[in-house]
Every structure is written in C-alpha cells, then in structure tokens.
Design a protein around this motif. Sequence first.
Motif, PDB file in Angstrom:
ATOM      1  N   ARG A  26       0.830  -1.206   0.000  1.00 22.56           N
ATOM      2  CA  ARG A  26       0.000   0.000   0.000  1.00 22.56           C
ATOM      3  C   ARG A  26       0.862   1.253   0.000  1.00 22.56           C
ATOM      4  O   ARG A  26       0.472   2.281  -0.549  1.00 22.56           O
ATOM      5  N   GLN A  29       2.763   1.768  -4.009  1.00 25.40           N
ATOM      6  CA  GLN A  29       1.898   1.534  -5.160  1.00 25.40           C
ATOM      7  C   GLN A  29       2.620   1.857  -6.471  1.00 25.40           C
ATOM      8  O   GLN A  29       3.411   2.789  -6.533  1.00 25.40           O
ATOM      9  N   GLU A  33      -1.498   1.544 -10.178  1.00 21.46           N
ATOM     10  CA  GLU A  33      -2.306   1.318  -8.976  1.00 21.46           C
ATOM     11  C   GLU A  33      -2.764   2.641  -8.384  1.00 21.46           C
ATOM     12  O   GLU A  33      -3.914   2.761  -7.932  1.00 21.46           O
ATOM     13  N   GLN A  34      -1.898   3.641  -8.399  1.00 22.17           N
ATOM     14  CA  GLN A  34      -2.275   4.964  -7.882  1.00 22.17           C
ATOM     15  C   GLN A  34      -3.429   5.557  -8.682  1.00 22.17           C
ATOM     16  O   GLN A  34      -4.384   6.093  -8.114  1.00 22.17           O
ATOM     17  N   TRP A  37      -6.626   3.500  -7.993  1.00 26.71           N
ATOM     18  CA  TRP A  37      -7.092   3.708  -6.627  1.00 26.71           C
ATOM     19  C   TRP A  37      -7.798   5.052  -6.491  1.00 26.71           C
ATOM     20  O   TRP A  37      -8.799   5.163  -5.780  1.00 26.71           O
ATOM     21  N   ARG A  41     -11.332   4.544  -4.729  1.00 25.93           N
ATOM     22  CA  ARG A  41     -11.365   4.809  -3.287  1.00 25.93           C
ATOM     23  C   ARG A  41     -12.589   5.634  -2.895  1.00 25.93           C
ATOM     24  O   ARG A  41     -13.160   6.339  -3.712  1.00 25.93           O
ATOM     25  N   ARG A  51     -11.210  -2.162  -1.613  1.00 25.45           N
ATOM     26  CA  ARG A  51     -10.040  -2.144  -0.737  1.00 25.45           C
ATOM     27  C   ARG A  51      -8.824  -2.372  -1.616  1.00 25.45           C
ATOM     28  O   ARG A  51      -8.920  -3.022  -2.653  1.00 25.45           O
ATOM     29  N   ARG A  52      -7.676  -1.867  -1.189  1.00 24.16           N
ATOM     30  CA  ARG A  52      -6.458  -2.098  -1.971  1.00 24.16           C
ATOM     31  C   ARG A  52      -5.494  -2.949  -1.181  1.00 24.16           C
ATOM     32  O   ARG A  52      -5.444  -2.876   0.049  1.00 24.16           O
ATOM     33  N   ASP A  62      -4.666  -6.915  -5.532  1.00 25.31           N
ATOM     34  CA  ASP A  62      -4.406  -5.493  -5.769  1.00 25.31           C
ATOM     35  C   ASP A  62      -5.606  -4.661  -5.305  1.00 25.31           C
ATOM     36  O   ASP A  62      -5.451  -3.703  -4.555  1.00 25.31           O
ATOM     37  N   PHE A  63      -6.803  -5.045  -5.755  1.00 20.69           N
ATOM     38  CA  PHE A  63      -8.029  -4.371  -5.354  1.00 20.69           C
ATOM     39  C   PHE A  63      -9.098  -5.433  -5.133  1.00 20.69           C
ATOM     40  O   PHE A  63      -9.118  -6.452  -5.815  1.00 20.69           O
TER      41      PHE A  63
END
Length: 139
Positions: A26, A29, A33-34, A37, A41, A51-52, A62-63
């Motif tokens: 987390r 990332q 992923e950023q 997310w 999010r 959730r990550r 990952d998610f």
Amino acid sequence: MTDISHLSGRDRRIPEALLTRARQLRQQQTPSEQILWECLRARRLNGVKFRRQHNIGQFIADFYCHEARLVIELDGSIHHSRTEQDAERDAWMQACGLRVLRMTNEDVQNHLEFVLTEVLGQVSKSLTSGLPCMYKSER
C-alpha cells in the motif's frame, strides 16, 4: 452463495508476515495502482466499496470488492514470466467463489475509461448473478 468471510472478511486470520507485506504494498503503489485507486477509493465508482492490497487467504489482491466478490489484478511486465502462478492463483480464487478481473498497467494508463467500464460490468454481473467467473481483458 458461499460465505467467504473467513478468507476475505473482517474476522479472517492473517499471518503477520502477509499483513506486513500488504502494508508495504500500500505504501509502494505502482503508478497504475495509484491511478486506479484514485478512481475506486471512497466509493467513487458508482458507490461501490473497494479495498487495496487486501489479504485473501494466502494471497494479496491489488483491489477487492467484498460485496461483489471481485478481485482486480493489475498486471505489469513481471506477469509475463508468472503466467502459471497467476493461473493457479486465479483458479484458487475462483474456487472460493470470487471473480477475477485482470487488466494491464497499460490499460489503466492509456484506456482508463475502458478499465472502469469493465470493472462496473463485473460488479454488476456479480451482484445480479452471484456466479463466479474468470475474466481477462482482451484489450
């Protein structure tokens, strides 16, 4: 539907090493992923909670969306050499009643709208059918 709370729910037992690794992931990332997310999010995508770097059994997704039993994996170049391990992991998750959606980092960076549409489609299928499936983006 099978209850999978013991694998992915609040009361699951997570080995400390796996919990520590998820925390590290987390904090580290990837750029893809950023980006994803930021879209997922705080229920930003159609009010669905994600959730990550979420622990599921012996794996870290990952998610993850618990309500839709959906795992999203972002695949970078390392996954070209891990196809067998990824297939085993996906099969295990499917056997546990989870859907797995694999997208590439390139998809997230260059076709974000496509990725979000695919995620919403899989969430809808999960919530209406209750049947697990495996889906890999063909983009």
